[in-house]
Design an enzyme around this catalytic site. Structure first.
Site, short mmCIF file in Angstrom:
data_model
loop_
_atom_site.label_atom_id
_atom_site.label_comp_id
_atom_site.label_asym_id
_atom_site.label_seq_id
_atom_site.Cartn_x
_atom_site.Cartn_y
_atom_site.Cartn_z
N ARG A 24 -16.40 -5.39 -3.91
CA ARG A 24 -17.46 -4.42 -3.58
C ARG A 24 -18.19 -3.96 -4.83
NH1 ARG A 24 -14.73 -0.68 1.06
NH2 ARG A 24 -15.13 0.92 -0.50
N LYS A 44 -24.99 1.36 8.77
CA LYS A 44 -23.90 2.16 8.21
C LYS A 44 -24.31 2.79 6.88
CE LYS A 44 -20.30 0.29 5.65
NZ LYS A 44 -19.19 -0.63 5.45
#
Ligand code: R5P
Length: 316
Positions: free
Chosen positions: A99, A195
């Protein structure tokens, strides 16, 4: 399948069970190695057999404790290099720090790139991995990277359920390709959740749902589950929009903190994942189903070793 005499597979302490399963697919024995820490917390590695000029594969997913497992991987690669291995492939079923692949805030690192540099400097000649957080991470390496996908395996599992009217749901825009690939195999539609992450506190909210899910069976797909926040937010959005039932399939079951309990107490019918990381009994709930990637990795290792196409594994 012929036994490959000059093929050597080793594992550190991250996931020895996966190495055993891969070796059983390949009909070879796991390589002999010792990997332990001295009392001063320094990691020591010794390969206990000759590997001179041989084709060495080191299997080490980067699950918790991530930094220890990473250090073990680097030291094992260095050990193999100094033992004159012919070629060293780092088999990293789960690539941590995925990430952290861009500077999306001021003054933050790109740790996925740093890890790639470390693996290369340690002496790896190739990397074999599964479902990176973002495919572009391949480009952080200047050595060949084979990225396998567990999507066909997960999709086949759902195909056998013979659901009538399926909508594959991406947990965010970045997940849309994964959802699209899954939907293509299942001949299904897709929906996408919008999101947002709230700061760096591992909290998420779903602000919007794009697509028609009413009265349909929704399958949430994602690359990984950590806290479970993303999937729970997606589940709530799907329920608000009238989904009939909700299933969830992710490649990497990191399952940190209360994720297993969150899933168990949610509206999700079943949580499907793989063994790219060890899933101990304490993390397996009644809704958990684990598929093994051992044959996927074993077949890729066989093909790399024999100079055959890895891409051909996914052509159908
Ligand atoms: C994020 O962009 C990833 O694709 C996953 O959705 C995320 O890593 C899952 O994390 P968590 O389970 O903590 O929400």
């Amino acid at each position: 399948m012929a036994t490959n005499q000059d093929l050597k597979l080793f594992a550190g302490n991250a996931h020895p069970e996966l190495l055993k399963a891969i070796c059983s697919y390949l009909k070879v024995s796991p390589g002999e190695i010792e990997v332990f820490k001295f009392s001063n917390d320094n990691t020591f590695v010794r390969i206990l057999e000759n590997i001179r000029e041989q084709d060495v594969f080191i299997v080490q997913p980067l699950g918790a404790p991530v930094n220890d497992n990473l250090m073990e991987l680097l030291i094992m690669i260095d050990t193999a290099k100094r033992a004159s291995a012919g070629r060293i492939t780092a088999v990293i079923p789960y690539y941590a720090y995925g990430r952290s692949d861009k500077k999306d805030q001021p003054r933050v690192p790109i740790t996925a790139r740093l890890v790639a540099n470390l693996i290369e400097v340690a002496g790896a000649n190739r990397v074999l991995t599964i479902d990176l957080h973002a495919g572009q991470i391949q480009g952080f390496f200047n050595i060949p990277v084979d990225e396998l996908s567990a999507i066909p395996m997960l999709a086949r599992y759902y195909m056998e359920k013979n659901f009538e009217d399926v909508v594959v749901t991406a947990t965010d825009i970045g997940d849309a390709k994964r959802a699209g690939d899954t939907a293509k195999i299942l001949n299904a539609d897709i929906a996408i959740i919008e999101k947002h992450r709230i700061g760096n506190k591992e909290m998420v909210e779903a602000s919007n749902l794009i697509g028609d899910v009413e009265g349909r069976t929704a399958i949430i797909v994602d690359d990984e589950m950590l806290t479970g926040g993303t999937v729970i937010a997606a589940t709530e959005a799907l329920m608000e929009h009238g989904a009939k039932e909700i299933w969830c399939g992710v490649t990497h079951g990191v399952l940190s903190g209360k994720a297993p309990e969150l899933i168990e107490n949610s509206a999700i019918k079943e949580f499907l994942t793989t063994d790219t990381l060890p899933i101990p009994d304490t993390k397996r709930m009644s809704k958990t189903k684990v598929l093994s990637v051992a044959s996927l990795l074993g077949e890729a290792i066989y093909r790399i070793h024999n100079g055959q196409s890895v891409g051909a594994m996914f052509e159908d």
